[in-house]
Design a protein around this motif. Sequence first.
Motif, PDB file in Angstrom:
ATOM      1  N   THR A 437       0.810  -1.224   0.000  1.00  0.00           N
ATOM      2  CA  THR A 437       0.000   0.000   0.000  1.00  0.00           C
ATOM      3  C   THR A 437       0.839   1.268   0.000  1.00  0.00           C
ATOM      4  N   VAL A 438       1.804   1.373   0.885  1.00  0.00           N
ATOM      5  CA  VAL A 438       2.533   2.631   1.074  1.00  0.00           C
ATOM      6  C   VAL A 438       3.861   2.629   0.336  1.00  0.00           C
ATOM      7  N   GLY A 439       4.653   1.588   0.513  1.00  0.00           N
ATOM      8  CA  GLY A 439       6.014   1.605  -0.004  1.00  0.00           C
ATOM      9  C   GLY A 439       6.116   1.538  -1.503  1.00  0.00           C
ATOM     10  N   SER A 440       5.166   0.895  -2.184  1.00  0.00           N
ATOM     11  CA  SER A 440       5.274   0.702  -3.630  1.00  0.00           C
ATOM     12  C   SER A 440       4.630   1.808  -4.437  1.00  0.00           C
ATOM     13  N   SER A 441       4.035   2.794  -3.809  1.00  0.00           N
ATOM     14  CA  SER A 441       3.302   3.824  -4.551  1.00  0.00           C
ATOM     15  C   SER A 441       4.162   5.066  -4.732  1.00  0.00           C
ATOM     16  N   ASN A 442       3.746   5.892  -5.656  1.00  0.00           N
ATOM     17  CA  ASN A 442       4.403   7.171  -5.905  1.00  0.00           C
ATOM     18  C   ASN A 442       3.701   8.244  -5.090  1.00  0.00           C
ATOM     19  N   ALA A 443       4.458   8.925  -4.250  1.00  0.00           N
ATOM     20  CA  ALA A 443       3.851   9.895  -3.332  1.00  0.00           C
ATOM     21  C   ALA A 443       3.229  11.077  -4.062  1.00  0.00           C
ATOM     22  N   SER A 444       3.748  11.395  -5.239  1.00  0.00           N
ATOM     23  CA  SER A 444       3.248  12.577  -5.939  1.00  0.00           C
ATOM     24  C   SER A 444       1.911  12.309  -6.629  1.00  0.00           C
ATOM     25  N   VAL A 445       1.678  11.063  -7.068  1.00  0.00           N
ATOM     26  CA  VAL A 445       0.450  10.720  -7.763  1.00  0.00           C
ATOM     27  C   VAL A 445      -0.299   9.695  -6.919  1.00  0.00           C
ATOM     28  N   GLN A 446      -1.420  10.104  -6.355  1.00  0.00           N
ATOM     29  CA  GLN A 446      -2.205   9.223  -5.504  1.00  0.00           C
ATOM     30  C   GLN A 446      -3.671   9.340  -5.885  1.00  0.00           C
ATOM     31  N   SER A 447      -4.282   8.213  -6.156  1.00  0.00           N
ATOM     32  CA  SER A 447      -5.693   8.194  -6.491  1.00  0.00           C
ATOM     33  C   SER A 447      -6.513   8.052  -5.221  1.00  0.00           C
ATOM     34  N   LYS A 448      -7.815   8.139  -5.376  1.00  0.00           N
ATOM     35  CA  LYS A 448      -8.689   7.987  -4.215  1.00  0.00           C
ATOM     36  C   LYS A 448      -8.644   6.563  -3.673  1.00  0.00           C
ATOM     37  N   GLU A 449      -8.547   5.588  -4.577  1.00  0.00           N
ATOM     38  CA  GLU A 449      -8.468   4.204  -4.114  1.00  0.00           C
ATOM     39  C   GLU A 449      -7.195   3.959  -3.327  1.00  0.00           C
ATOM     40  N   HIS A 450      -6.103   4.522  -3.807  1.00  0.00           N
ATOM     41  CA  HIS A 450      -4.843   4.338  -3.085  1.00  0.00           C
ATOM     42  C   HIS A 450      -4.874   5.045  -1.740  1.00  0.00           C
ATOM     43  N   GLN A 451      -5.478   6.221  -1.687  1.00  0.00           N
ATOM     44  CA  GLN A 451      -5.578   6.944  -0.422  1.00  0.00           C
ATOM     45  C   GLN A 451      -6.437   6.181   0.570  1.00  0.00           C
ATOM     46  N   ALA A 452      -7.483   5.551   0.100  1.00  0.00           N
ATOM     47  CA  ALA A 452      -8.324   4.758   0.992  1.00  0.00           C
ATOM     48  C   ALA A 452      -7.578   3.536   1.522  1.00  0.00           C
ATOM     49  N   SER A 453      -6.765   2.902   0.664  1.00  0.00           N
ATOM     50  CA  SER A 453      -5.988   1.746   1.125  1.00  0.00           C
ATOM     51  C   SER A 453      -4.924   2.176   2.137  1.00  0.00           C
ATOM     52  N   CYS A 454      -4.341   3.350   1.939  1.00  0.00           N
ATOM     53  CA  CYS A 454      -3.357   3.849   2.911  1.00  0.00           C
ATOM     54  C   CYS A 454      -4.018   4.153   4.255  1.00  0.00           C
ATOM     55  N   ASP A 455      -5.194   4.760   4.214  1.00  0.00           N
ATOM     56  CA  ASP A 455      -5.900   5.047   5.468  1.00  0.00           C
ATOM     57  C   ASP A 455      -6.243   3.765   6.211  1.00  0.00           C
ATOM     58  N   ARG A 456      -6.617   2.739   5.474  1.00  0.00           N
ATOM     59  CA  ARG A 456      -6.924   1.462   6.124  1.00  0.00           C
ATOM     60  C   ARG A 456      -5.659   0.857   6.754  1.00  0.00           C
ATOM     61  N   TYR A 457      -4.547   0.980   6.063  1.00  0.00           N
ATOM     62  CA  TYR A 457      -3.289   0.447   6.619  1.00  0.00           C
ATOM     63  C   TYR A 457      -2.911   1.174   7.906  1.00  0.00           C
ATOM     64  N   TYR A 458      -3.021   2.502   7.926  1.00  0.00           N
ATOM     65  CA  TYR A 458      -2.639   3.252   9.125  1.00  0.00           C
ATOM     66  C   TYR A 458      -3.608   2.994  10.273  1.00  0.00           C
ATOM     67  N   ARG A 459      -4.852   2.720   9.972  1.00  0.00           N
ATOM     68  CA  ARG A 459      -5.785   2.342  11.043  1.00  0.00           C
ATOM     69  C   ARG A 459      -5.385   1.001  11.658  1.00  0.00           C
ATOM     70  N   ALA A 460      -4.965   0.058  10.815  1.00  0.00           N
ATOM     71  CA  ALA A 460      -4.520  -1.237  11.337  1.00  0.00           C
ATOM     72  C   ALA A 460      -3.248  -1.087  12.163  1.00  0.00           C
ATOM     73  N   LEU A 461      -2.333  -0.237  11.710  1.00  0.00           N
ATOM     74  CA  LEU A 461      -1.102  -0.009  12.469  1.00  0.00           C
ATOM     75  C   LEU A 461      -1.394   0.695  13.793  1.00  0.00           C
ATOM     76  N   TYR A 462      -2.339   1.628  13.768  1.00  0.00           N
ATOM     77  CA  TYR A 462      -2.724   2.331  14.996  1.00  0.00           C
ATOM     78  C   TYR A 462      -3.377   1.376  15.991  1.00  0.00           C
ATOM     79  N   ALA A 463      -4.166   0.424  15.479  1.00  0.00           N
ATOM     80  CA  ALA A 463      -4.786  -0.565  16.369  1.00  0.00           C
ATOM     81  C   ALA A 463      -3.746  -1.514  16.952  1.00  0.00           C
ATOM     82  N   ALA A 464      -2.682  -1.794  16.197  1.00  0.00           N
ATOM     83  CA  ALA A 464      -1.635  -2.682  16.712  1.00  0.00           C
ATOM     84  C   ALA A 464      -0.867  -2.052  17.857  1.00  0.00           C
TER      85      ALA A 464
END
Length: 776
Positions: A437-464
């Motif tokens: 989700t985070v490491g393989s993407s280009n920070a300058s170009v982010q779609s809505k789907e990618h942003q949603a997947s990143c938010d889900r990843y950070y929620r999982a990390l925050y819960a951990a």
Amino acid sequence: MREKRSSKRREGTVKSSKGSKKPRTSSQTDGSYKQQNTLLISLPEDVETWFQYESSLRSSNPGPESGKQLKPPTEEQLSSFRRVADDIYRREIQLYVEGGNNKQEPWIDSTIRKGTLKDRIAAMSLSLSQNPVHSFHTIDGLLQMACGTQQAGGLPNSRVAQLAAEALEDLFAKTFLPPNRKLESLRERLPPFLVGSGQKQISDQNNLPNNLSPRLLLLWRFEEMVKEKFQMFLKNYLTKTLQEGLETSKISALRTASNLLRSVPEGEAMILSLLVNKLGDPNKKLAAAANNQLKTVLEEHPNMQVVIAREVQQLAHRPHLSQSALYNCITFLNQMKLEKASRENSERASLPANLITTYFKFFKIAIGSNKEEKTWGETGSKSRLLAALLSGVSRAQPYLSEKDKVIDEHIDELYRVVHHAPPTASTQALALLFQVTVGSSNASVQSKEHQASCDRYYRALYAALSGTGMVSAGRHSTIFFNILYKSLKHDKNQRRILAMTKRLLSTTMHCNPPSLAASIFVVNDVASHNPGMEAYFEDEPSTDGGKLVLQPTIRDPQSALSPRGTAGEEVSTSKPSSWELSLASHHYHPSASKFAGSAGSITYDGNPLQDFNMASFLDKFAYRNPKKVKEQKNGFSNAVVRFSRPFKDQKYVEQQTMGDEGLFFRKFFDEREKRTAEKPVKQKKLVSGLDNADIDYDEVFDQWESDPEEEAFYEMAAQKMLENTAGAGPVDVDDDDDFAGAYDWDSDDDDGGGGVDDEDKLNLEGGSDSDEDASE
């Protein structure tokens, strides 16, 4: 008689051909063809093996070409060709024996009959390697040793079988089996020569089809016999030994199978199946040996990756497979070297996607998401299997092509692992999710789907971060803090970074000092890449309503920070309170306290999880000199030197520059030297020779000098105990004269002076025992 009968058959055949007025073949021109009087097989000097000689004959005498689909020979035709080929081969052996072509034959025969075990095996191997076609009957003796030799009790003799199997392995690999093709039987060889011939069967070598010479037929029949003997060796020795043999015999058989699989293609399907099946052996040593042999095969033949991986996957999907066998299969698949897709390796390019699909199938079994599948209740085994599966997915993911979306189809399984799996497997799942989700993407170009997947990843990390299991010291802790650092470094949401930082520090406050120091160190490094966090280190704890506080009930880290009492309200001028760092600055561990006091400007190049743990602390007090490093021949050494100098060394105390963790030890040794100088301790050498029988142990014990202050303390404690017991004031514990006049222990009853009778010995101060008993 045999020559007369064969000549009559030839004459009858010629007459019938004349009556039918059919053209005669090249071998039937004059009707006077007889059995050969010279050897048909005689290898030229430039040809080393029989299969090279057969290839040269076939190229010089090609069969008829036909564009039609060839039909296999019937059983009647096949048996007639084999019968004629056997006659030719027997005549060849007869000519070889009568001609005395091998001058060493008498010596070899004598050694085979009368020699020792190793000499007999060596003589058989020599005879077969020098002339494989004419001495082929000798291989039966080696096969009998390897497959049928038994001891007196009926059990197979493993030593004899192993020696014979090693000789057969060498002969098959270097003498009998071609290295670049599989052996072919007569059924596969004959169809091109049967095209256009009206013959259903043949009676002798004069009736052979067109362009088929007796020499070529003899070599083909010999090739078929070699194939049969090799199949017998695989079935009766390798298979039987790997199933019923001893552990040492099984390891030797695995080595033999691996060598054959690497050397020749003949029987590779059966050999590969035998090797792969031993991955599921209950004996860990045998399973590891099979794993090692399969790796050796892949190193020499990397193109066999797809075949071997398919065989291992079939083993992993077997029903009722043990968990250890499944773990061995997954571990082997994880260690395979993969390649990206290209035109040259299109088949191997599909292997990563195939492996990932296999891994996710076992995810459902391991985490119990599918109730119809079996699950394992042991947490340790479950964690180990999940870790192996996640490791395989992580290794195969970079080799996927851009079109493959196999991981996206199973992303929910990874998040289920993060929330429900043990810490080790959960950490690996987070590493894989970060990579996807985070490491393989280009920070300058982010779609809505990618942003949603990143938010889900950070929620999982925050819960951990809500529990101490992920951040506590363990084998996974270093990897988890590394993932956490990379995730915070790539994040551009300031509020989310501050929320995760506060939760991290508040959680590690209840953990051991290494985890707390590591969390502060991570926050320090994240702040160096994020200037907006400098205000967090400069702020002081406050109860002001404008301060942002962490709401523990909110799961989304983006909205977890809010002003006190107004959760979710945006206050741009508010700052989070840094009470965690303020509390950690008063920690009992000096390194954790110093890290918290200097957060934002920490200069440290070590690993807090290793440098500040209890093992490292106790090693410094062990007073052990570093072990001497024994260098190996290749210049490497397995010894690990933890310290360059023992801490009791005077040179260490006199160091001018040292780390912060060494200041405590320097102070300790300085204080110890001062106390030793003020109050020297007398040290006497112990009496040597404690094993002698005439030792004066009192003299030995007197050498251990006690401390006067310690003796005074014990004497005062004993005095108080006696006073409390007596209840009548001070007691003189050293007064031994109270009973001096009561009884003269040195008096003699015979002299009649000062003694006491037996009746008075128990009542030294008057009275009688009867009076005391009555009063009691």
